[in-house]
Design a protein around this motif. Structure first.
Motif, short mmCIF file in Angstrom:
data_model
loop_
_atom_site.label_atom_id
_atom_site.label_comp_id
_atom_site.label_asym_id
_atom_site.label_seq_id
_atom_site.Cartn_x
_atom_site.Cartn_y
_atom_site.Cartn_z
N GLU A 41 16.08 17.02 38.61
CA GLU A 41 17.09 17.51 39.54
C GLU A 41 18.21 18.16 38.73
N ALA A 42 18.76 19.27 39.26
CA ALA A 42 19.85 19.96 38.57
C ALA A 42 21.18 19.54 39.17
N TYR A 43 22.13 19.21 38.31
CA TYR A 43 23.52 18.94 38.73
C TYR A 43 24.42 19.93 38.02
N LEU A 44 25.06 20.78 38.80
CA LEU A 44 25.63 21.99 38.23
C LEU A 44 26.99 21.81 37.56
N GLY A 45 27.74 20.78 37.95
CA GLY A 45 29.04 20.63 37.32
C GLY A 45 30.16 20.91 38.29
N ALA A 46 31.13 21.67 37.84
CA ALA A 46 32.37 21.87 38.60
C ALA A 46 32.13 22.50 39.97
N SER A 47 31.05 23.25 40.13
CA SER A 47 30.79 23.93 41.39
C SER A 47 29.89 23.11 42.31
N ASP A 48 29.51 21.92 41.89
CA ASP A 48 28.55 21.10 42.62
C ASP A 48 29.16 19.75 42.97
N ALA A 49 29.44 19.54 44.26
CA ALA A 49 30.14 18.31 44.68
C ALA A 49 29.35 17.05 44.41
N ALA A 50 28.05 17.17 44.17
CA ALA A 50 27.25 15.97 43.91
C ALA A 50 27.21 15.60 42.43
N SER A 51 27.76 16.46 41.59
CA SER A 51 27.72 16.20 40.16
C SER A 51 28.84 15.24 39.76
N HIS A 52 28.54 14.39 38.80
CA HIS A 52 29.56 13.44 38.32
C HIS A 52 30.73 14.16 37.67
N SER A 53 30.51 15.37 37.22
CA SER A 53 31.60 16.08 36.54
C SER A 53 32.42 16.92 37.52
N PHE A 54 32.09 16.84 38.81
CA PHE A 54 32.77 17.65 39.82
C PHE A 54 34.27 17.39 39.84
N ARG A 55 34.67 16.14 39.70
CA ARG A 55 36.09 15.78 39.78
C ARG A 55 36.73 15.71 38.40
N GLY A 56 36.19 16.47 37.49
CA GLY A 56 36.80 16.50 36.17
C GLY A 56 36.10 15.56 35.20
N ILE A 57 36.41 15.74 33.95
CA ILE A 57 35.74 14.98 32.91
C ILE A 57 36.47 13.67 32.67
N THR A 58 35.73 12.59 32.68
CA THR A 58 36.29 11.26 32.41
C THR A 58 35.56 10.68 31.21
N ASN A 59 35.90 9.46 30.88
CA ASN A 59 35.24 8.81 29.76
C ASN A 59 33.73 8.69 30.00
N ARG A 60 33.36 8.58 31.26
CA ARG A 60 31.95 8.42 31.58
C ARG A 60 31.17 9.73 31.39
N THR A 61 31.80 10.85 31.74
CA THR A 61 31.08 12.12 31.77
C THR A 61 31.38 13.01 30.57
N ARG A 62 32.07 12.47 29.59
CA ARG A 62 32.59 13.33 28.51
C ARG A 62 31.47 14.08 27.78
N VAL A 63 30.26 13.51 27.70
CA VAL A 63 29.20 14.17 26.93
C VAL A 63 28.78 15.50 27.58
N MET A 64 29.11 15.64 28.87
CA MET A 64 28.68 16.85 29.58
C MET A 64 29.43 18.10 29.15
N VAL A 65 30.54 17.97 28.45
CA VAL A 65 31.23 19.16 27.98
C VAL A 65 31.06 19.37 26.48
N GLU A 66 30.22 18.53 25.87
CA GLU A 66 29.86 18.78 24.47
C GLU A 66 28.77 19.85 24.45
N PRO A 67 28.39 20.33 23.27
CA PRO A 67 27.28 21.28 23.21
C PRO A 67 26.06 20.70 23.92
N PRO A 68 25.27 21.54 24.60
CA PRO A 68 24.16 21.05 25.42
C PRO A 68 23.04 20.41 24.61
#
Length: 193
Positions: A41-68
């Motif tokens: 399943e694809a979770y797009l990020g800031a443009s996708d309300a179902a993505s964990h990173s939708f509401r900004g980057i937290t300690n939980r989601t921090r790896v999502m803004v590192e290099p892919p």
DNA sequence: GACCAGATTGTCT
DNA sequence: GACAATCTGGTCA
């Protein structure tokens, strides 16, 4: 051959599709575990309300803004872990949830880990695959082009052609109408029709 | 087969 | 304090 970093450095939906048929490999102390990816399943990020990173980057989601190409593992429902691969563009917060794999190698080990014998039920769900493949939180942020956990490209093993089915994502309450779930048509190891 | 409730805790508001 | 990218085991058919 192993998938390299540029593979992940593409649009999330493209990576989600291309991961189908690839092989997830985990070299553990007890033996090598290999599962063919049959559902994502694809979770797009800031443009996708179902993505964990939708509401900004937290300690939980921090790896999502590192290099892919890193592993993003999260805990949910009080008892389950799910395994994701982060994608590009960097900083966008995209990730691909691996929903199901077909056991290829180390099947006996997977049966022991899951404590069941039915192969079709070993890894046909995100939380099941984490257990079967021996994935744990120490692999959070792990670079998936490196051992002990990495991905083999689709042509590494000889395998028949397959058709990709698009569908809606499972178990979410936001943006549920989007066709961002992909699986191999007719494969008996997917989590549900 | 379909549908439903319960488990149980990290994370965010 | 509410809720969650789920699974399992139960019921009913």
């Amino acid at each position: 051959m192993t998938v390299s970093q540029p593979f992940f450095d593409r649009e999330t939906t493209v990576v989600a599709r291309d991961l189908l048929g690839c092989h997830l490999v985990h070299e553990t102390l007890e033996g090598v575990l290999i599962g063919k990816i049959v559902e994502t399943e694809a979770y797009l990020g800031a443009s996708d309300a179902a993505s964990h990173s939708f509401r900004g980057i937290t300690n939980r989601t921090r790896v999502m803004v590192e290099p892919p190409g890193k592993s993003y593992i999260y805990f949910t429902y009080g008892m389950h872990y799910c395994f994701n691969v982060t994608t590009a563009p960097q900083g966008a917060g995209g990730a691909v949830l691996i929903r199901a794999v077909e056991p290829i190698e180390g099947v006996e080990l997977m049966k022991a880990r899951r404590n069941i014998l039915d192969e079709k039920n070993l890894a046909n769900g995100p939380a099941k695959l984490v257990v079967a493949m021996g994935i744990s939180m120490d692999l959070y942020g792990h670079d998936l082009t490196q051992k002990p956990l990495y991905i083999l490209s689709r042509d590494h093993f000889n395998q028949p052609e397959f058709e990709i089915i698009e569908s809606t994502r499972v178990g979410i309450s936001q943006a549920k109408e989007l066709l961002l779930r992909f699986y191999i048509k007719g494969n008996p190891f997917i989590s549900r029709k």
